[in-house]
Design a protein around this motif. Structure first.
Motif, mmCIF file in Angstrom:
data_model
loop_
_atom_site.group_PDB
_atom_site.id
_atom_site.type_symbol
_atom_site.label_atom_id
_atom_site.label_comp_id
_atom_site.label_asym_id
_atom_site.label_seq_id
_atom_site.Cartn_x
_atom_site.Cartn_y
_atom_site.Cartn_z
ATOM 1 N N ASP A 149 0.597 -1.270 0.070
ATOM 2 C CA ASP A 149 -0.244 0.194 -0.240
ATOM 3 C C ASP A 149 0.442 1.024 -0.447
ATOM 4 O O ASP A 149 0.827 2.407 0.055
ATOM 5 C CB ASP A 149 -1.125 -0.431 1.492
ATOM 6 N N GLN A 184 -6.939 1.471 -2.275
ATOM 7 C CA GLN A 184 -6.600 1.816 -3.195
ATOM 8 C C GLN A 184 -7.079 0.364 -4.080
ATOM 9 O O GLN A 184 -7.123 0.666 -5.160
ATOM 10 C CB GLN A 184 -5.145 1.240 -2.904
ATOM 11 N N ARG A 185 -7.605 -0.231 -3.146
ATOM 12 C CA ARG A 185 -8.236 -1.405 -4.182
ATOM 13 C C ARG A 185 -9.456 -0.787 -4.764
ATOM 14 O O ARG A 185 -10.008 -1.332 -5.417
ATOM 15 C CB ARG A 185 -8.866 -2.055 -2.687
ATOM 16 N N ILE A 227 -8.352 -7.562 -1.550
ATOM 17 C CA ILE A 227 -7.589 -7.135 -2.813
ATOM 18 C C ILE A 227 -6.974 -8.472 -3.908
ATOM 19 O O ILE A 227 -7.328 -7.571 -4.866
ATOM 20 C CB ILE A 227 -6.025 -6.496 -2.117
ATOM 21 N N GLN A 228 -6.934 -9.203 -3.238
ATOM 22 C CA GLN A 228 -6.481 -10.263 -4.687
ATOM 23 C C GLN A 228 -7.945 -10.776 -5.110
ATOM 24 O O GLN A 228 -8.331 -10.915 -6.515
ATOM 25 C CB GLN A 228 -5.944 -11.993 -4.349
ATOM 26 N N SER A 230 -10.457 -9.115 -6.456
ATOM 27 C CA SER A 230 -11.356 -7.505 -6.952
ATOM 28 C C SER A 230 -10.201 -6.953 -7.710
ATOM 29 O O SER A 230 -8.935 -7.478 -7.908
ATOM 30 C CB SER A 230 -11.366 -6.463 -5.383
ATOM 31 N N HIS A 231 -11.708 -5.614 -8.531
ATOM 32 C CA HIS A 231 -9.954 -5.401 -9.562
ATOM 33 C C HIS A 231 -12.042 -4.035 -9.804
ATOM 34 O O HIS A 231 -12.681 -4.169 -9.708
ATOM 35 C CB HIS A 231 -10.218 -6.498 -10.778
#
Length: 244
Positions: A149, A184-185, A227-228, A230-231
């Motif tokens: 981050d 940030q995500r 985080i992994q 999602s986009h």
């Protein structure tokens, strides 16, 4: 409408919350339109009585009361949901954050890219015990390596962020410690701003190094998973227009 809401989560800060509220008012009154939202997380030491007195003295102050102990993240979220402004600044209720630094965060926002929705305080000279600084240093290193981050200090209580962006984040207990990674995500940018830090005046910290570490490991795994999995999807609106 106010242009800034100050959210202060409070639990058993009988002697600290009064000076903090008055100091905040002295720094901001006349410089920015603001309100202060103190969220009492079911204190049992007389803090609520102090807040009642403050409410009568400070017209900018609003007080919300949790009817059961729910934790710091819940108190922050309660304050943000009831805030009057589209932008929120947070302060810890123990008085270790300097309210004057809110103006520094606002100055950083004025010169920042519009995509920046979180300005996180960075305690460059912490006034905590050696053991607490050591534990925080290692926790920050582990978090940065796992979440990437690019934030040197996520535990600092003073932050400035957009209300709508915050309320769009997934909520969980202790989420306030992972706001840069969560922002940030969601596709927003974050900036760390050096701020001052002060020794705790009175009272005791509500966290222990061991307790924070045990909870932090579980939370790190959860945030990393989020985080992994999602986009961010770019969106545009189809506009056919009208023929002349």
């Amino acid at each position: 409408m106010t242009s800034l809401s100050i959210v202060i989560p409070v639990f058993n800060e009988l002697e600290n919350i009064g000076p903090l509220v008055h100091e905040t008012v002295s720094h901001l009154r006349g410089r920015v339109a603001f309100d202060i939202v103190c969220v009492d997380d079911h204190s049992d030491d007389g803090t609520r009585d102090v807040l009642t007195t403050l409410k009568a003295e400070v017209p900018e102050l609003r007080v919300l009361l949790h009817q059961q102990r729910s934790g710091q993240s819940a108190a922050i979220r309660t304050g943000v949901k009831h805030a009057l402004s589209p932008w929120i600044a947070t302060l810890d209720g123990d008085g270790q954050n300097d309210p004057a630094d809110i103006l520094k965060l606002l100055a950083a926002r004025a010169n920042a890219n519009p995509q920046v929705r979180l300005f996180a305080g960075w305690r460059v000279d912490r006034k905590d015990s050696a053991s607490k600084r050591w534990a925080s240093r290692w926790a920050n290193r582990i978090r940065q390596r796992l979440l990437r981050d690019d934030t040197p200090d996520t535990g600092c209580g003073i932050k400035l962020f957009e209300r709508a962006a915050f309320l769009d984040l997934p909520y969980f207990d202790h989420m306030h410690r992972y706001l840069p990674a969560l922002m940030q995500r969601a596709g927003w940018q974050t900036v760390s701003v050096p701020v001052s830090h002060r020794p705790r005046g009175t009272g005791q910290s509500k966290y222990t190094n061991l307790g924070r570490a045990l909870v932090g490991i579980r939370d790190l795994i959860g945030v990393s998973w989020l985080i992994q999995r999602s986009h961010v999807t770019p969106i545009s609106e189809l506009n056919l227009g009208r023929k002349p």
